[in-house]
Enzyme design. Structure first.
Site, PDB file in Angstrom:
ATOM      1  CB  SER A   1      50.075  67.872  16.365  1.00  0.00           C
ATOM      2  OG  SER A   1      50.867  66.861  16.959  1.00  0.00           O
TER       3      SER A   1
ATOM      4  CG  HIS B   1      48.630  71.539  14.195  1.00  0.00           C
ATOM      5  ND1 HIS B   1      47.608  70.847  13.596  1.00  0.00           N
ATOM      6  CD2 HIS B   1      49.673  70.670  14.291  1.00  0.00           C
ATOM      7  CE1 HIS B   1      48.000  69.602  13.361  1.00  0.00           C
ATOM      8  NE2 HIS B   1      49.243  69.474  13.774  1.00  0.00           N
TER       9      HIS B   1
ATOM     10  CE  LYS C   1      48.864  68.442   9.810  1.00  0.00           C
ATOM     11  NZ  LYS C   1      50.204  68.114  10.267  1.00  0.00           N
TER      12      LYS C   1
END
Ligand SMILES: *Cc1c(COP(=O)(O)O)cnc(C)c1O
Length: 393
Positions: free
Chosen positions: A178, A206, A238
């Site tokens: 991250s 991610h 995200k």
């Protein structure tokens, strides 16, 4: 007797002196690459909204529709009466998206990691974790009571030795790290897991939406499936632009989590409207390949430009492009300089990253234009970075 609060005040002052004090900014209006922050419009390179979906009108409309149909709060935990048709449909869509038999929603990624690790490991078990894993994986391991072995970042050789000395266990890793943006060596980890009789769990917060065919994530990028990586965790706040998280795996894993994961059992279900809107977000993220293509082109443009300026680039091909400053004061000064010129990149400092590796965590989004990236590069060129390079050689 001194008040215990006096100790806290002293600790806060120390954080200020060390350049480690954190404070929040207030966004007025939607998340995006041009947010209004503290009354000023900025060009931002620090959200995790990689595909530019956080304020997408179709997803916003789905949220309104979800609220009309399902109300606002879920009103109870999943195992009581909080599990709605919106949750069921999203779990189905997520399982389909990642190509696994089942998926289970959690309210946040932090809770998913704590819940999964605690359900699968306890006292007497062993957990193996990359040193740069997300804090929620570290906390999950600690709370579980299992013995935690952390190996140096990406160091397969060290992990192999640890497994040899300590025996099989649960190997946990970020798919895309991250704060660094690099990928875990997943094929090698999968082989080690198989050879040692260990489980492999990947947190792909991610990677999902960003990497692999149609955004299927790090596992698809490497061509790994359920048999190599039985436990996949993903977040929805995200690239998918909404909120929440899920774990995907086989029937046995998911049924075990339903029975045992405490952060699942003892917590109110995600608002059903959010689950409903996330099904729409998932469809858009999967279908609109242009977002990934554009994002990849921006990453290439940034890296070429930064290399041309002699900036110290990290080994990352993802939208996370850190610029290491070293000490916290320097990272803060860089961030303030950019901010004075209307560009927002937050300084990430310990304990989020290891001591001595404070950085600007630059993130790119499909909502950025090539001109936005050029503007960032123009300002980075003005940072006194040579100094840092000389010091570190
Ligand atoms: C953001 C993040 C989490 C936590 O997810 P939330 O839904 O924000 O709680 C977990 N793991 C990684 C790698 C993350 O980046």
């Amino acid at each position: 007797m001194p008040s215990p609060l006096q100790g806290l005040d002293a600790a806060l002052q120390q954080l200020r002196r060390d350049g480690l004090y954190r404070s929040r900014r207030v966004l007025d209006g939607a998340q995006g690459v041009r947010p209004v922050i503290d009354g000023r419009r900025m060009l931002s390179f620090c959200s995790n909204d990689y595909l530019g979906l956080a304020a997408h009108p179709t997803i916003a409309a789905a949220l309104r529709e979800g609220v009309e149909r399902f109300g606002v709060g879920s009103g109870a935990a999943h195992l009581v009466t909080g599990h709605s048709e919106a949750h069921r449909a999203l779990e189905h869509a997520l399982a389909d998206f990642v190509g696994r038999p089942r998926a289970l929603l959690f309210s946040t990624g932090y809770m998913a990691n704590i819940g999964v690790i605690g359900a699968l490991a306890g006292r007497g078990d062993r957990i193996y974790a990359d040193r740069l894993n997300h804090a929620s994986l570290v906390d999950g391991a600690r709370i579980s009571g299992a013995r935690l072995n952390r190996y140096p970042h990406g160091d397969i050789g060290r992990l192999r030795n640890l497994l040899h000395e300590e025996g099989p266990g649960l190997i946990v890793t970020d798919g895309v790290f991250s704060m660094d943006g690099d990928l875990a060596p997943l094929p090698a980890l999968a082989r080690l897991a198989a050879d040692s009789g260990s489980w492999l769990m990947v947190d792909d917060a991610h990677g999902l939406g960003v990497l692999g065919e149609r955004g299927r994530g790090s596992l698809r990028h490497f061509g790994l499936g359920l048999s190599q990586v039985p436990i996949l965790m993903g977040t929805l706040g995200k690239a998918f632009g909404t909120f929440g998280a899920f774990v995907a795996g086989d029937e046995t894993l998911i049924e075990t989590l339903i029975q045992r994961a405490r952060s699942y059992i003892y917590s109110t279900a995600l608002p059903p409207g959010v689950a409903y809107a996330t099904s729409t977000a998932l469809r858009i993220a999967s279908a609109e390949d242009w977002r990934r293509t554009h994002l990849a082109a921006l990453v290439t443009r940034f890296r070429a430009g930064a290399a041309g300026l002699g900036l110290p680039l990290a080994a990352s091909t993802t939208p996370i492009q850190p610029l290491i400053a070293g000490d916290s004061a320097k990272a803060l000064a860089w961030s303030r300089f950019l901010e004075e010129h209307g560009v927002l990149v937050t300084a990430i400092r310990p304990p989020t990253v290891p001591r001595g590796s404070a950085r600007l965590r630059i993130t790119l989004s499909a909502a950025h234009t090539a001109a936005d990236v050029d503007r960032l590069l123009e300002l980075l060129a003005l940072l006194p970075i040579e100094e840092q390079l000389v010091e570190s050689t």
